[in-house]
Design an enzyme around this catalytic site. Structure first.
Site, PDB file in Angstrom:
ATOM      1  N   ASP A  52       0.828  -1.206   0.000  1.00  0.00           N
ATOM      2  CA  ASP A  52       0.000   0.000   0.000  1.00  0.00           C
ATOM      3  C   ASP A  52       0.863   1.256   0.000  1.00  0.00           C
ATOM      4  OD1 ASP A  52      -2.340  -1.481   0.050  1.00  0.00           O
ATOM      5  OD2 ASP A  52      -2.496  -1.446   2.241  1.00  0.00           O
ATOM      6  N   TYR A 111       7.313  -9.638   6.864  1.00  0.00           N
ATOM      7  CA  TYR A 111       7.148  -8.210   7.124  1.00  0.00           C
ATOM      8  C   TYR A 111       7.604  -7.896   8.541  1.00  0.00           C
ATOM      9  CZ  TYR A 111       4.028  -7.544   3.056  1.00  0.00           C
ATOM     10  OH  TYR A 111       3.496  -7.465   1.791  1.00  0.00           O
TER      11      TYR A 111
END
Length: 254
Positions: A52, A111
């Protein structure tokens, strides 16, 4: 056609996410434009993950095809990096099998989310400033639920078209790294907005607003409204995309 795998990294604060969008500068659009200039004709890249707006990537991959008779030159990485902005860098180009797919061939993605308890001018772009005292042990205990759970609809952005909400989590833990509190999570795949919603929910646990039993109820509910808020994007970093090691045997460009 010959297929190639591109390795690259970027500072997400400079882009409106990875995927091409109308009237916006994205990682995919910039890479495609510069690769097309090198090739002399348009081409498309297919990424391993879609980040994003504001999310950073320390290791990201995409595959692309060259028509018959065209090949990657040895100096393409050097030439690409001369053409790209400072916020985007290419590390290598590898020749892969014609049926290789950057997204589906990935074994896992890792992540990390960085939290800074104190204000600092040196990490403001890369860590979320959150000064509330947290119970890290409780957050880690709650995160252990993810190893026995596979349906993560409660952490997915609503109105997301996916075939399944199933994800397998291999790692999920909090640890201090210097003055930053870092959450590391590894899974075979992630849903849109999932990691930021996971972090936001675990912060609720760390503040004593949720407990492990209530987190299990949220997971079972499959209801995004019951989970915590999504934390800001700038603290999220895509660290690694794992492939079989043999993928990197045929490096074409430096």
């Amino acid at each position: 056609m010959s297929r190639y795998l591109l390795a690259f990294s970027y500072d997400g604060g400079s882009f409106h996410g990875y995927q091409i969008q109308p009237n916006a500068t994205t990682v995919q659009s910039v890479l495609q434009d510069k690769l097309s200039l090198l090739l002399g004709s348009p081409l498309e890249i297919v990424g391993s993950s879609r980040t994003d707006t504001g999310v950073h990537a320390h290791q990201q991959f995409a595959h692309f095809d060259l028509p018959s008779g065209k090949t990657v030159k040895e100096n393409w990485v050097f030439r690409l990096n001369r053409m790209l902005p400072d916020s985007l860098a290419v590390q290598g180009i590898y020749q892969v099998a014609d049926d290789f797919h950057a997204r589906f061939a990935a074994l896992s993605r890792t992540y990390e989310y960085r939290i800074s308890p104190a204000k600092s001018p040196f990490n403001a772009k890369y860590a979320y400033r959150f000064g509330v005292e947290l119970d890290v042990d409780a957050m880690n205990e709650a995160a252990s639920l993810f190893f026995q759970h596979t349906d993560y609809q409660c952490f997915s952005k609503v109105k997301t078209e996916v075939a399944t909400f199933e994800c397998t989590i291999m790692q999920a833990s909090w640890a201090w790294r210097g003055e930053e509190l870092v959450f590391t999570i590894q899974g075979n795949r992630f849903l849109r907005g999932m990691v930021r919603a996971v972090v936001g929910t675990l912060l609720e646990v760390g503040q004593g607003r949720l407990n492990k039993t209530q987190l299990q109820e949220i997971l079972d509910s499959k209801d995004r409204c019951k989970a915590g808020r999504a934390v800001p994007a700038h603290g999220l970093h895509l660290l690694e995309v794992e492939y079989p090691a043999t993928i990197f045997d045929a490096k074409c460009a430096r």
